[in-house]
Structures are given as structure tokens and as C-alpha cells.
Scaffold this motif. Structure first.
Motif, mmCIF file in Angstrom:
data_model
loop_
_atom_site.group_PDB
_atom_site.id
_atom_site.type_symbol
_atom_site.label_atom_id
_atom_site.label_comp_id
_atom_site.label_asym_id
_atom_site.label_seq_id
_atom_site.Cartn_x
_atom_site.Cartn_y
_atom_site.Cartn_z
ATOM 1 N N GLU A 1 0.838 -1.580 -0.212
ATOM 2 C CA GLU A 1 -0.394 -0.022 -0.121
ATOM 3 C C GLU A 1 0.860 1.339 0.425
ATOM 4 N N ILE A 2 1.755 1.152 0.677
ATOM 5 C CA ILE A 2 2.646 2.464 1.008
ATOM 6 C C ILE A 2 3.532 2.797 -0.671
ATOM 7 N N SER A 3 4.024 1.684 -1.152
ATOM 8 C CA SER A 3 4.258 1.649 -2.544
ATOM 9 C C SER A 3 4.318 2.061 -3.987
ATOM 10 N N PHE B 1 0.783 4.504 -2.711
ATOM 11 C CA PHE B 1 1.139 5.689 -2.573
ATOM 12 C C PHE B 1 1.808 6.275 -3.152
ATOM 13 N N ALA B 2 3.113 5.972 -2.567
ATOM 14 C CA ALA B 2 4.542 6.575 -3.242
ATOM 15 C C ALA B 2 4.535 7.151 -4.628
ATOM 16 N N ARG C 1 2.020 9.774 -5.488
ATOM 17 C CA ARG C 1 3.278 11.183 -5.095
ATOM 18 C C ARG C 1 4.850 11.090 -5.505
ATOM 19 N N ASP D 1 -1.369 4.513 8.154
ATOM 20 C CA ASP D 1 -0.920 5.640 7.398
ATOM 21 C C ASP D 1 -0.078 6.209 8.255
ATOM 22 N N TYR E 1 3.002 6.087 7.988
ATOM 23 C CA TYR E 1 4.643 5.891 6.576
ATOM 24 C C TYR E 1 3.504 6.985 6.062
ATOM 25 N N LYS E 2 2.317 6.771 5.334
ATOM 26 C CA LYS E 2 0.955 7.491 4.176
ATOM 27 C C LYS E 2 2.122 8.785 4.697
ATOM 28 N N ILE F 1 5.387 10.438 3.713
ATOM 29 C CA ILE F 1 5.547 10.767 2.200
ATOM 30 C C ILE F 1 5.218 12.363 1.471
ATOM 31 N N GLU F 2 4.033 12.015 2.829
ATOM 32 C CA GLU F 2 2.869 13.369 2.393
ATOM 33 C C GLU F 2 3.840 14.443 2.450
#
Ligand code: DQA
Length: 141
Positions: free
Chosen positions: A33-35, A37-38, A41, A127, A129-130, A133-134
Motif C-alpha cells: 500500500e505504501i509503495s 501511495f509513494a 506522489r 497511514d 508511513y503515508k 511521505i506526504e
């Protein structure tokens, strides 16, 4: 932006470990999921997990990314060696925790890492982690 996401001890047990605190998703599920999301962005996320302090330090020392997002697990609360590695690596670092460590046992209220990182995010589950990144993307830190 290339981001290295480091997870420390016991985070490989997500899904089985204290699901009432950390949820039921595995680290692999969360990393996928993080991948995604990254990518949304315009970032590229790489992942590393270890239960060993020295391996985490070696990874920080050899990192070639633009930013490090680290959940050092229980090492957060006492590892001066990881603190020194983060302080000396010359890379922007963000500390994250899935749980709100300040609402838990007293020993979790102290982080030896917080004063050498750019920012700290805790309490938002995966979230966190996300959000890190944000933050990196929006605030260009
Ligand atoms: C944690 C909080 C730490 O206190 C704990 O030892 C962990 C996970 C978190 O993500 O909430 O292993 O870092």
C-alpha cells in the motif's frame, strides 16, 4: 524522490502481533500500500526490516536515498547507536510509529531519536508511513 522505509524489531510480526494495537495487516500488505501511495506522489519507496540493531545501523550508513522514514520499534526508546547513525547520515529522517506511543506505557513516551529527526508522526496506524511521505513531498524537507 527516493525514500527508504526502515522497520525495526517485531514489525515483521504485524498481522499476528497485538492486532488490537497494530491491526491485522501484515508488513508485506502495508508495504504494498505504501509503495502504491509513494508512486502516486512521484516517489519511489524501498523497504528494509530487521530485528537486529547493527543491521539497521549498517543500512542507515549505506543509504543512498533522499529521505529515510524509520519505525525503529522498541529501539526508539533506548538505542543511542541508531540515534547516532541517523544524526550522522546526512539524510533527512522522519520517525514514525503506528500506535500513539504517548498514550501507552510510560517507557514508550521517551524517544532517543526524536531530537535528531526532522519530524515525528505517530498514532495513525499504517497511514503514519503515508503521512510521512506526504510531509516529505509537500513540505520539501
Ligand atoms: C511502535 C511503538 C513501539 O513502542 C513498539 O516497541 C513497536 C512499534 C509503533 O509503531 O507503534 O515495536 O514503534
Amino acid at each position: 524522490m527516493k525514500v527508504l522505509i526502515i522497520n525495526g524489531p517485531n514489525l515483521n510480526m504485524l498481522g499476528k502481533r497485538e492486532p488490537e494495537i497494530y491491526g491485522t495487516r501484515t508488513l508485506d500488505d502495508i508495504n504494498k500500500e505504501i509503495s502504491a501511495f509513494a508512486i502516486s506522489r512521484k516517489c519511489k519507496a524501498d523497504f528494509f526490516q530487521s530485528n537486529c540493531e547493527g543491521e539497521i545501523i549498517t543500512k542507515i550508513q549505506s543509504a543512498t536515498c533522499d529521505a529515510i522514514i524509520i519505525n525503529a520499534g522498541a529501539y526508539t526508546h533506548y538505542s543511542c547507536a541508531i540515534r547516532d547513525a541517523l544524526k550522522g547520515c546526512g539524510i533527512t529522517c522522519i520517525e514514525v510509529h503506528m500506535s500513539n506511543v504517548h498514550a501507552r506505557e510510560e517507557f514508550r513516551h521517551t524517544s532517543v531519536l526524536s531530537s535528531v529527526v526532522k519530524g515525528v508522526i505517530c498514532g495513525f496506524g499504517a497511514d503514519s508511513y503515508k503521512l510521512a511521505i506526504e510531509g516529505l513531498v509537500n513540505y520539501k524537507i
